[in-house]
Design a protein around this motif. Structure first.
Motif, PDB file in Angstrom:
ATOM      1  N   PHE A  34      11.950  11.730 -36.813  1.00 13.12           N
ATOM      2  CA  PHE A  34      12.253  12.421 -35.559  1.00 13.12           C
ATOM      3  C   PHE A  34      11.029  13.216 -35.112  1.00 13.12           C
ATOM      4  O   PHE A  34      10.616  13.148 -33.953  1.00 13.12           O
ATOM      5  N   GLU A  35      10.426  13.937 -36.037  1.00 11.56           N
ATOM      6  CA  GLU A  35       9.270  14.765 -35.712  1.00 11.56           C
ATOM      7  C   GLU A  35       8.084  13.911 -35.262  1.00 11.56           C
ATOM      8  O   GLU A  35       7.356  14.280 -34.345  1.00 11.56           O
ATOM      9  N   ARG A  36       7.910  12.759 -35.884  1.00 10.09           N
ATOM     10  CA  ARG A  36       6.808  11.862 -35.520  1.00 10.09           C
ATOM     11  C   ARG A  36       6.883  11.470 -34.048  1.00 10.09           C
ATOM     12  O   ARG A  36       5.868  11.411 -33.357  1.00 10.09           O
ATOM     13  N   PHE A  37       8.075  11.202 -33.553  1.00  6.63           N
ATOM     14  CA  PHE A  37       8.246  10.745 -32.178  1.00  6.63           C
ATOM     15  C   PHE A  37       8.509  11.876 -31.191  1.00  6.63           C
ATOM     16  O   PHE A  37       8.380  11.685 -29.987  1.00  6.63           O
ATOM     17  N   ASN A  38       8.886  13.029 -31.677  1.00  5.00           N
ATOM     18  CA  ASN A  38       9.305  14.135 -30.819  1.00  5.00           C
ATOM     19  C   ASN A  38       8.201  14.660 -29.906  1.00  5.00           C
ATOM     20  O   ASN A  38       8.476  15.175 -28.834  1.00  5.00           O
ATOM     21  N   ASN A  39       6.962  14.541 -30.328  1.00  9.38           N
ATOM     22  CA  ASN A  39       5.866  15.132 -29.550  1.00  9.38           C
ATOM     23  C   ASN A  39       5.079  14.114 -28.724  1.00  9.38           C
ATOM     24  O   ASN A  39       3.953  14.378 -28.349  1.00  9.38           O
ATOM     25  N   LEU A  40       5.679  12.978 -28.407  1.00 14.44           N
ATOM     26  CA  LEU A  40       4.970  11.932 -27.671  1.00 14.44           C
ATOM     27  C   LEU A  40       5.220  11.967 -26.160  1.00 14.44           C
ATOM     28  O   LEU A  40       4.726  11.105 -25.441  1.00 14.44           O
ATOM     29  N   SER A  41       5.944  12.940 -25.683  1.00 10.33           N
ATOM     30  CA  SER A  41       6.291  13.018 -24.260  1.00 10.33           C
ATOM     31  C   SER A  41       5.114  13.586 -23.467  1.00 10.33           C
ATOM     32  O   SER A  41       5.146  14.726 -22.996  1.00 10.33           O
ATOM     33  N   PHE A  42       4.083  12.775 -23.271  1.00  4.56           N
ATOM     34  CA  PHE A  42       2.869  13.216 -22.585  1.00  4.56           C
ATOM     35  C   PHE A  42       3.154  13.748 -21.186  1.00  4.56           C
ATOM     36  O   PHE A  42       2.422  14.571 -20.652  1.00  4.56           O
ATOM     37  N   TRP A  43       4.236  13.301 -20.588  1.00  2.98           N
ATOM     38  CA  TRP A  43       4.569  13.699 -19.215  1.00  2.98           C
ATOM     39  C   TRP A  43       5.094  15.129 -19.127  1.00  2.98           C
ATOM     40  O   TRP A  43       5.140  15.686 -18.040  1.00  2.98           O
ATOM     41  N   PRO A  73       0.787  -1.239   0.000  1.00  3.24           N
ATOM     42  CA  PRO A  73       0.000   0.000   0.000  1.00  3.24           C
ATOM     43  C   PRO A  73       0.820   1.292   0.000  1.00  3.24           C
ATOM     44  O   PRO A  73       0.341   2.317  -0.455  1.00  3.24           O
ATOM     45  N   ASP A  74       2.055   1.238   0.487  1.00  6.03           N
ATOM     46  CA  ASP A  74       2.882   2.444   0.528  1.00  6.03           C
ATOM     47  C   ASP A  74       3.907   2.502  -0.603  1.00  6.03           C
ATOM     48  O   ASP A  74       4.787   3.369  -0.603  1.00  6.03           O
ATOM     49  N   ALA A  75       3.822   1.586  -1.550  1.00  5.12           N
ATOM     50  CA  ALA A  75       4.814   1.508  -2.629  1.00  5.12           C
ATOM     51  C   ALA A  75       4.801   2.752  -3.512  1.00  5.12           C
ATOM     52  O   ALA A  75       3.761   3.363  -3.742  1.00  5.12           O
ATOM     53  N   LYS A  76       5.998   3.093  -3.972  1.00 10.02           N
ATOM     54  CA  LYS A  76       6.176   4.184  -4.936  1.00 10.02           C
ATOM     55  C   LYS A  76       6.992   3.636  -6.094  1.00 10.02           C
ATOM     56  O   LYS A  76       7.800   2.730  -5.918  1.00 10.02           O
ATOM     57  N   ILE A  77       6.769   4.188  -7.261  1.00  5.58           N
ATOM     58  CA  ILE A  77       7.462   3.715  -8.461  1.00  5.58           C
ATOM     59  C   ILE A  77       8.190   4.885  -9.088  1.00  5.58           C
ATOM     60  O   ILE A  77       7.617   5.961  -9.290  1.00  5.58           O
ATOM     61  N   ILE A  78       9.456   4.669  -9.399  1.00  5.45           N
ATOM     62  CA  ILE A  78      10.295   5.695 -10.013  1.00  5.45           C
ATOM     63  C   ILE A  78      10.606   5.261 -11.433  1.00  5.45           C
ATOM     64  O   ILE A  78      11.081   4.152 -11.667  1.00  5.45           O
ATOM     65  N   CYS A  79      10.318   6.123 -12.387  1.00  9.11           N
ATOM     66  CA  CYS A  79      10.533   5.821 -13.803  1.00  9.11           C
ATOM     67  C   CYS A  79      11.377   6.917 -14.440  1.00  9.11           C
ATOM     68  O   CYS A  79      11.061   8.099 -14.314  1.00  9.11           O
ATOM     69  N   CYS A  80      12.432   6.504 -15.118  1.00  5.74           N
ATOM     70  CA  CYS A  80      13.218   7.455 -15.900  1.00  5.74           C
ATOM     71  C   CYS A  80      12.563   7.538 -17.278  1.00  5.74           C
ATOM     72  O   CYS A  80      12.292   6.515 -17.907  1.00  5.74           O
ATOM     73  N   VAL A  81      12.276   8.748 -17.737  1.00  8.70           N
ATOM     74  CA  VAL A  81      11.635   8.945 -19.034  1.00  8.70           C
ATOM     75  C   VAL A  81      12.548   9.746 -19.961  1.00  8.70           C
ATOM     76  O   VAL A  81      13.378  10.526 -19.497  1.00  8.70           O
ATOM     77  N   ARG A  82      12.368   9.514 -21.243  1.00  8.88           N
ATOM     78  CA  ARG A  82      13.171  10.212 -22.240  1.00  8.88           C
ATOM     79  C   ARG A  82      12.313  10.459 -23.465  1.00  8.88           C
ATOM     80  O   ARG A  82      11.455   9.640 -23.813  1.00  8.88           O
ATOM     81  N   ASN A  83      12.551  11.567 -24.116  1.00  6.47           N
ATOM     82  CA  ASN A  83      11.857  11.883 -25.355  1.00  6.47           C
ATOM     83  C   ASN A  83      11.949  10.670 -26.281  1.00  6.47           C
ATOM     84  O   ASN A  83      13.039  10.153 -26.537  1.00  6.47           O
ATOM     85  N   ILE A  84      10.806  10.214 -26.793  1.00  6.40           N
ATOM     86  CA  ILE A  84      10.754   8.994 -27.602  1.00  6.40           C
ATOM     87  C   ILE A  84      11.603   9.129 -28.866  1.00  6.40           C
ATOM     88  O   ILE A  84      12.201   8.147 -29.329  1.00  6.40           O
ATOM     89  N   ALA A  85      11.701  10.316 -29.434  1.00  6.92           N
ATOM     90  CA  ALA A  85      12.538  10.503 -30.626  1.00  6.92           C
ATOM     91  C   ALA A  85      13.995  10.141 -30.319  1.00  6.92           C
ATOM     92  O   ALA A  85      14.672   9.498 -31.125  1.00  6.92           O
ATOM     93  N   TRP A  86      14.467  10.511 -29.135  1.00  2.26           N
ATOM     94  CA  TRP A  86      15.853  10.193 -28.758  1.00  2.26           C
ATOM     95  C   TRP A  86      16.019   8.735 -28.366  1.00  2.26           C
ATOM     96  O   TRP A  86      17.090   8.151 -28.551  1.00  2.26           O
ATOM     97  N   VAL A  87      14.959   8.111 -27.847  1.00  5.03           N
ATOM     98  CA  VAL A  87      15.001   6.669 -27.591  1.00  5.03           C
ATOM     99  C   VAL A  87      15.164   5.939 -28.916  1.00  5.03           C
ATOM    100  O   VAL A  87      16.020   5.063 -29.067  1.00  5.03           O
ATOM    101  N   MET A  88      14.358   6.320 -29.903  1.00  4.42           N
ATOM    102  CA  MET A  88      14.424   5.679 -31.220  1.00  4.42           C
ATOM    103  C   MET A  88      15.780   5.946 -31.884  1.00  4.42           C
ATOM    104  O   MET A  88      16.353   5.055 -32.520  1.00  4.42           O
ATOM    105  N   ASP A  89      16.315   7.137 -31.713  1.00  7.87           N
ATOM    106  CA  ASP A  89      17.635   7.466 -32.246  1.00  7.87           C
ATOM    107  C   ASP A  89      18.705   6.567 -31.624  1.00  7.87           C
ATOM    108  O   ASP A  89      19.560   6.026 -32.334  1.00  7.87           O
TER     109      ASP A  89
END
Length: 185
Positions: free
Chosen positions: A153-162, A6-22
């Motif tokens: 690059f442009e296709r993936f660049n705007n997917l960072s919903f966070w 019940p007290d768990a927390k989750i830590i996620c490292c996020v990165r722009n998807i365009a740079w992940v694909m690159d």
């Protein structure tokens, strides 16, 4: 998870998807003579377009992680999440780690960001994608030019919903999106 811890927390490292694909495309090109297990067939491996399309499908390497994170981000448990921007972390690891300790309500202690090498070479060899799990020794930001075609690059660049959250109670350590900046991550 909430039921079991019940007290768990989750830590996620996020990165722009365009740079992940690159990054993945760079890795595939570095292993040009290996038939990577990331792809199911020759058609998926054929071009940068087919490779990125395959990897972003719902059950695949990038697609599954992306949709699972998005589900968690907008869920009733989103307050348990801390999303940390890769770029911020690599530019200011000390400050980022200090904020992580605040989030988990633990006392901060010193870390060494000059010697964090990691490899899972055996796994990568079996997948025929050498370097997939190799981590550089030093945590640092390394700007670079993208190798993706501009339209991809442009296709993936705007997917960072966070980067511009709404309808979520997730905790964030993220930078504002840079408009149309395919030169550096």
């Amino acid at each position: 998870m909430a039921e079991l811890f019940p007290d768990a927390k989750i830590i996620c490292c996020v990165r722009n998807i365009a740079w992940v694909m690159d990054s993945i495309e760079r890795l595939i090109r570095q292993n040009a003579f290996d038939v990577s297990g990331l792809f199911c067939n020759a058609t998926e491996r054929a071009t940068v377009y087919s490779r990125t399309e395959a990897l972003t499908q719902g059950g695949r390497l990038v697609g599954f992680a992306y949709t699972a994170l998005k589900e968690a981000f907008y869920s009733e448990h989103s307050h348990r999440l801390l999303l940390i921007d890769y770029e911020l972390f690599t530019q200011r690891p000390d400050k980022t780690i200090a904020l992580i300790y605040q989030f988990i309500r633990e006392e901060n202690f010193g870390h060494y960001y000059e010697n964090v090498e990691y490899e899972a070479a055996e796994f990568d060899v079996k997948l025929k994608t050498r370097g997939l799990h190799s981590i550089r020794k030093k945590v640092e930001f390394q700007p670079r030019q993208t190798i993706l075609p501009p339209d991809l690059f442009e296709r993936f660049n705007n997917l960072s919903f966070w980067a511009e959250p709404s309808y979520s109670k997730a905790n964030l350590m993220v930078a504002k999106l840079k408009a149309n900046a395919p030169q550096t991550p």
